[in-house]
Scaffold this motif. Sequence first.
Motif, PDB file in Angstrom:
ATOM      1  N   SER A  71       9.560  -3.218  13.629  1.00 45.24           N
ATOM      2  CA  SER A  71      10.280  -2.039  13.131  1.00 45.24           C
ATOM      3  C   SER A  71      11.362  -1.559  14.085  1.00 45.24           C
ATOM      4  O   SER A  71      12.245  -0.816  13.681  1.00 45.24           O
ATOM      5  CB  SER A  71       9.320  -0.899  12.827  1.00 45.24           C
ATOM      6  OG  SER A  71       8.810  -0.376  14.011  1.00 45.24           O
ATOM      7  N   LEU A  72      11.313  -1.966  15.319  1.00 46.98           N
ATOM      8  CA  LEU A  72      12.360  -1.587  16.265  1.00 46.98           C
ATOM      9  C   LEU A  72      13.503  -2.594  16.302  1.00 46.98           C
ATOM     10  O   LEU A  72      14.465  -2.411  17.041  1.00 46.98           O
ATOM     11  CB  LEU A  72      11.775  -1.401  17.667  1.00 46.98           C
ATOM     12  CG  LEU A  72      10.815  -0.233  17.813  1.00 46.98           C
ATOM     13  CD1 LEU A  72      10.283  -0.168  19.239  1.00 46.98           C
ATOM     14  CD2 LEU A  72      11.454   1.068  17.424  1.00 46.98           C
ATOM     15  N   SER A  73      13.406  -3.625  15.496  1.00 49.43           N
ATOM     16  CA  SER A  73      14.423  -4.686  15.529  1.00 49.43           C
ATOM     17  C   SER A  73      15.795  -4.210  15.056  1.00 49.43           C
ATOM     18  O   SER A  73      16.804  -4.821  15.392  1.00 49.43           O
ATOM     19  CB  SER A  73      13.967  -5.896  14.708  1.00 49.43           C
ATOM     20  OG  SER A  73      13.823  -5.533  13.344  1.00 49.43           O
ATOM     21  N   PHE A  75      17.126  -1.411  15.974  1.00 47.04           N
ATOM     22  CA  PHE A  75      17.674  -0.576  17.043  1.00 47.04           C
ATOM     23  C   PHE A  75      18.099  -1.453  18.217  1.00 47.04           C
ATOM     24  O   PHE A  75      17.431  -2.438  18.523  1.00 47.04           O
ATOM     25  CB  PHE A  75      16.634   0.418  17.557  1.00 47.04           C
ATOM     26  CG  PHE A  75      16.232   1.461  16.560  1.00 47.04           C
ATOM     27  CD1 PHE A  75      17.059   2.532  16.274  1.00 47.04           C
ATOM     28  CD2 PHE A  75      15.004   1.379  15.905  1.00 47.04           C
ATOM     29  CE1 PHE A  75      16.684   3.504  15.360  1.00 47.04           C
ATOM     30  CE2 PHE A  75      14.625   2.339  14.989  1.00 47.04           C
ATOM     31  CZ  PHE A  75      15.467   3.407  14.717  1.00 47.04           C
ATOM     32  N   SER A  80      15.537   1.443  21.476  1.00 48.84           N
ATOM     33  CA  SER A  80      14.110   1.123  21.307  1.00 48.84           C
ATOM     34  C   SER A  80      13.324   1.595  22.518  1.00 48.84           C
ATOM     35  O   SER A  80      12.262   2.207  22.384  1.00 48.84           O
ATOM     36  CB  SER A  80      13.914  -0.379  21.131  1.00 48.84           C
ATOM     37  OG  SER A  80      14.476  -0.828  19.936  1.00 48.84           O
ATOM     38  N   ILE A  83      13.020   5.419  22.407  1.00 49.36           N
ATOM     39  CA  ILE A  83      12.045   5.823  21.386  1.00 49.36           C
ATOM     40  C   ILE A  83      10.624   5.645  21.916  1.00 49.36           C
ATOM     41  O   ILE A  83       9.793   6.551  21.828  1.00 49.36           O
ATOM     42  CB  ILE A  83      12.235   5.020  20.077  1.00 49.36           C
ATOM     43  CG1 ILE A  83      13.544   5.412  19.387  1.00 49.36           C
ATOM     44  CG2 ILE A  83      11.049   5.228  19.132  1.00 49.36           C
ATOM     45  CD1 ILE A  83      13.925   4.500  18.230  1.00 49.36           C
ATOM     46  N   ILE A  84      10.358   4.494  22.495  1.00 53.02           N
ATOM     47  CA  ILE A  84       9.011   4.191  22.990  1.00 53.02           C
ATOM     48  C   ILE A  84       8.621   5.138  24.115  1.00 53.02           C
ATOM     49  O   ILE A  84       7.493   5.641  24.153  1.00 53.02           O
ATOM     50  CB  ILE A  84       8.925   2.720  23.439  1.00 53.02           C
ATOM     51  CG1 ILE A  84       9.085   1.808  22.234  1.00 53.02           C
ATOM     52  CG2 ILE A  84       7.603   2.455  24.159  1.00 53.02           C
ATOM     53  CD1 ILE A  84       9.359   0.360  22.593  1.00 53.02           C
ATOM     54  N   ARG A 119       8.607   4.454   8.785  1.00 54.22           N
ATOM     55  CA  ARG A 119       9.824   5.249   8.744  1.00 54.22           C
ATOM     56  C   ARG A 119       9.768   6.099   7.486  1.00 54.22           C
ATOM     57  O   ARG A 119       9.494   5.605   6.396  1.00 54.22           O
ATOM     58  CB  ARG A 119      11.058   4.351   8.719  1.00 54.22           C
ATOM     59  CG  ARG A 119      11.246   3.499   9.964  1.00 54.22           C
ATOM     60  CD  ARG A 119      11.930   4.196  11.099  1.00 54.22           C
ATOM     61  NE  ARG A 119      13.318   4.471  10.886  1.00 54.22           N
ATOM     62  CZ  ARG A 119      14.306   3.612  11.115  1.00 54.22           C
ATOM     63  NH1 ARG A 119      14.056   2.407  11.568  1.00 54.22           N
ATOM     64  NH2 ARG A 119      15.551   3.964  10.893  1.00 54.22           N
ATOM     65  N   VAL A 148      14.273  10.021  14.589  1.00 57.25           N
ATOM     66  CA  VAL A 148      14.948   8.878  15.203  1.00 57.25           C
ATOM     67  C   VAL A 148      16.434   8.872  14.874  1.00 57.25           C
ATOM     68  O   VAL A 148      17.201   8.124  15.475  1.00 57.25           O
ATOM     69  CB  VAL A 148      14.295   7.516  14.839  1.00 57.25           C
ATOM     70  CG1 VAL A 148      12.920   7.409  15.478  1.00 57.25           C
ATOM     71  CG2 VAL A 148      14.229   7.296  13.350  1.00 57.25           C
ATOM     72  N   ASN A 182      10.578  -3.694   8.137  1.00 56.98           N
ATOM     73  CA  ASN A 182      10.562  -3.110   9.469  1.00 56.98           C
ATOM     74  C   ASN A 182       9.518  -2.013   9.597  1.00 56.98           C
ATOM     75  O   ASN A 182       9.816  -0.882   9.913  1.00 56.98           O
ATOM     76  CB  ASN A 182      11.947  -2.553   9.828  1.00 56.98           C
ATOM     77  CG  ASN A 182      12.941  -3.648  10.019  1.00 56.98           C
ATOM     78  OD1 ASN A 182      12.564  -4.770  10.305  1.00 56.98           O
ATOM     79  ND2 ASN A 182      14.212  -3.334   9.862  1.00 56.98           N
ATOM     80  N   TRP A 184       6.025  -0.916  11.612  1.00 55.05           N
ATOM     81  CA  TRP A 184       5.274  -1.280  12.802  1.00 55.05           C
ATOM     82  C   TRP A 184       3.908  -1.790  12.416  1.00 55.05           C
ATOM     83  O   TRP A 184       3.291  -1.312  11.474  1.00 55.05           O
ATOM     84  CB  TRP A 184       5.080  -0.077  13.699  1.00 55.05           C
ATOM     85  CG  TRP A 184       6.291   0.266  14.483  1.00 55.05           C
ATOM     86  CD1 TRP A 184       7.499  -0.351  14.456  1.00 55.05           C
ATOM     87  CD2 TRP A 184       6.414   1.330  15.392  1.00 55.05           C
ATOM     88  NE1 TRP A 184       8.354   0.261  15.299  1.00 55.05           N
ATOM     89  CE2 TRP A 184       7.716   1.297  15.886  1.00 55.05           C
ATOM     90  CE3 TRP A 184       5.548   2.299  15.850  1.00 55.05           C
ATOM     91  CZ2 TRP A 184       8.175   2.193  16.817  1.00 55.05           C
ATOM     92  CZ3 TRP A 184       6.015   3.195  16.769  1.00 55.05           C
ATOM     93  CH2 TRP A 184       7.307   3.132  17.251  1.00 55.05           C
TER      94      TRP A 184
END
Length: 190
Positions: A71-73, A75, A80, A83-84, A119, A148, A182, A184
Amino acid sequence: MTKTGLMTDFSPKANWQWQFDTEREKLMLNMGDYSIDIVYKANMLAFHSADPVFFTIEDVANYIELFDSISLSDFPPQISCTIIVHILAVGLFHKPLMPKSWLFKSLNSGTQEVNKGDRVTLTSSRTDQTGDYLVLENSDDFVLCMLVGDSHALTASKSLQQFQIVKVTRDKICLPEVETENNWNSYQIF
């Protein structure tokens, strides 16, 4: 983000540490030659020590799992990473939130299934502006979400900035109309 050097390697290192800057009243993650300021207000954090707290093995494992998630692909790696780091800061240091559901429109019957990492969108009840959020926690009644998108105007004078969190009732969230791949995989951050 505070840059004291160009960050090109987003792998956690032994020198990564959480620090509270008492002058600025800001929590940050010091990553050696690079640091990320955490957007949460000092009064919402349970960490105000001048002593740094090093990234733990659990922090590293959670960071890597989230960084590698599909799901972060969409960004860039730098976003990423940010966010993490904010997700980890919520789990480690953020005080519990009271719901702020009145700020958002009810858009569904409250029966939509959502999982951590999904999301979702929230629409302001005053401005009709929609924001892009990530689900951090999901219970029977409430969903904790992180913005986000860049910012989300909630009223004429109040808005959330990127990475801030809000807790709402389930009927306020809306899954995007077009499902993407996308999402997670499940993760444990708490």
